[in-house]
Design an enzyme around this catalytic site. Sequence first.
Site, short mmCIF file in Angstrom:
data_model
loop_
_atom_site.label_atom_id
_atom_site.label_comp_id
_atom_site.label_asym_id
_atom_site.label_seq_id
_atom_site.Cartn_x
_atom_site.Cartn_y
_atom_site.Cartn_z
N ASP A 246 8.43 12.34 -4.83
CA ASP A 246 8.33 13.77 -4.56
C ASP A 246 9.34 14.22 -3.50
O ASP A 246 9.48 13.58 -2.46
CB ASP A 246 6.89 14.08 -4.08
CG ASP A 246 6.65 15.55 -3.84
OD1 ASP A 246 6.74 16.32 -4.81
OD2 ASP A 246 6.39 15.92 -2.68
N GLU A 288 11.79 13.63 -8.47
CA GLU A 288 11.35 15.02 -8.43
C GLU A 288 12.34 15.75 -7.55
O GLU A 288 12.19 15.84 -6.34
CB GLU A 288 9.93 15.12 -7.86
CG GLU A 288 9.27 16.47 -8.07
CD GLU A 288 9.51 17.47 -6.96
OE1 GLU A 288 9.46 18.70 -7.22
OE2 GLU A 288 9.74 17.04 -5.82
#
Length: 573
Positions: A246, A288
């Site tokens: 992330d 991501e």
Amino acid sequence: MSNRDNIQSIRKLWSEIYKNEDYNVILEQLIAEVESSALSNPHVSQPEGWYKDAIVYSLYVDLFNGTFAGLTEKLPQLRELGVSCIWLLPILDSPMRDAGFDIRDYRTIRADLLDLPQSTSVEERQKAFRDFLDEAHKNGLKVIFDIAMNHTSEEHQWFVESRKGPDNPYRDYYIWNKDTNRYKETRLLFKGMCPSNWEKDGDYYFFHRFFEFQPDLNYRNPQVLLEVSRILLFWLSQGLDGFRADAIPYIWKEEGTDCENLPEAHMIIKIFRAILDQVRPNTLLLAEACQPPVEVVKYFGDGDECHAGYHFPLMPMIFKSLAIQDAEPVLDVLHPSVTPDIMSENQWFMFLRLHDELTLEMVTPEDRAIIHGHYCRDPRWDFRVGEGISARLAELLDRNPDKIGLAYSIMLTLPGTPIIYYGDEYGKFNDDDFYETFRKETGKDDTRYFVRGPMNWEETASELSDPESVTSKVNTIIKTQLKARSLTKVFGRGSNTWAKPELSENTKNTAPVLAYFREYEGEKVLVINNLSDKALEIKSVDGKTFTGIDIIGGNEVSFPLTLAPLAFKWVKL
């Protein structure tokens, strides 16, 4: 890369990031732990490129079916749908102020997800999660989950210690300053929700790219890199199949830059990849990176960073094409000038909707006006002051099963690995009550919670029993499409060549049909998507006529071919 090469790569990258030789003692500690983990890890290497053939299903455990026990009950159902990989949205211990992306403990699963008392030991929680992984693997399902590498919760023990003062040994795990004059070129990611990237705490300020309760980690401190590497090693030992990394573009900060996509960020990701390859090869590392494709492909490196990444700009262009009934937006965004070619081992992950907003961050002002104007039919759906739309797929597409089926046809057949967001296979609507509950509890007007409501399985079963319901129609379409996709590897691995259909009637300056050939190991499929709300007759494709079999319907297809409004064909030639 051999095991020896992985270790050499870690050493080389470390020396480029950290010039101070005093830090080499931390390097040796990292290498010793990596080598020990490689020797003790009981899990075999995964098949090379397994993620290319995957159908990924993204879900929140609690919102999907309460607990991991509830999810386990649904594993056969997911397998029947055609899913082969589950992406668990945040499950680690968290205060849950940002849907779990504010992590309080990286090694502990939230007790409520395991249906265990809060007092349950870490070891018992880990055992319960391993049991779930075993069941998923028995059902032929891979499991990946989110790990926030850029920031933690303010309740993480590192930050609890860090904020005690400048002399605390954890102080440099985060970024502190006497004022807000550092990193002034850094953009504000949560425009409209956070006024600054700096949050005052006592006599100092700490830096954050997301919410003010999510302080950014300081990778200039090599101890932070060691700690995050240990987290990866731990979950590898538990049998996890991959990580969604992330917010990786933001992990390195440099004065005088926008603090995104910096060379050191890539070096750190290369170290993480070398660790995965050393301990359990082919463990997925998924980037991501909400960035233009030309930046995302840099996170693939030379086959030594992430295996795959999300194609963020394609998603809004699919919606634009549907809105204006013209293929050009999709053709343009996938042109090599926008989407560079990638190596055969890398992969784009494709999606229509996920747990966040329909982001318009990377489109032109003109495209933003078109897409936002067409789809943001409720002003409450607006996110980040016009830069996104918080709505479920069914809401965006007028709760029209034909439109939903067409959108899925495009996503499932373009090059990449598709992601299904939980509930979309049933045409799930926005959840106003869930959004209002979150807003009242937190005081944050985060409209993304419209798309994060819980599944109501009793209601879903009732809707499925009615063949005329939106739920039943959408589910039938998507299950049929997924079954057809599973019959061939051409969509996950094959080449893509755009096709030019010749229509019987003049459509002036528009291109209402999106058509392309997919080809892999001698198999060739022609995909034809009618973006128009009118029936169209296709006389030929690229000046030729073809005969083939419709993969979905099983019937023979020949030209001229009449396509109903919003219809599609996947023709095996």
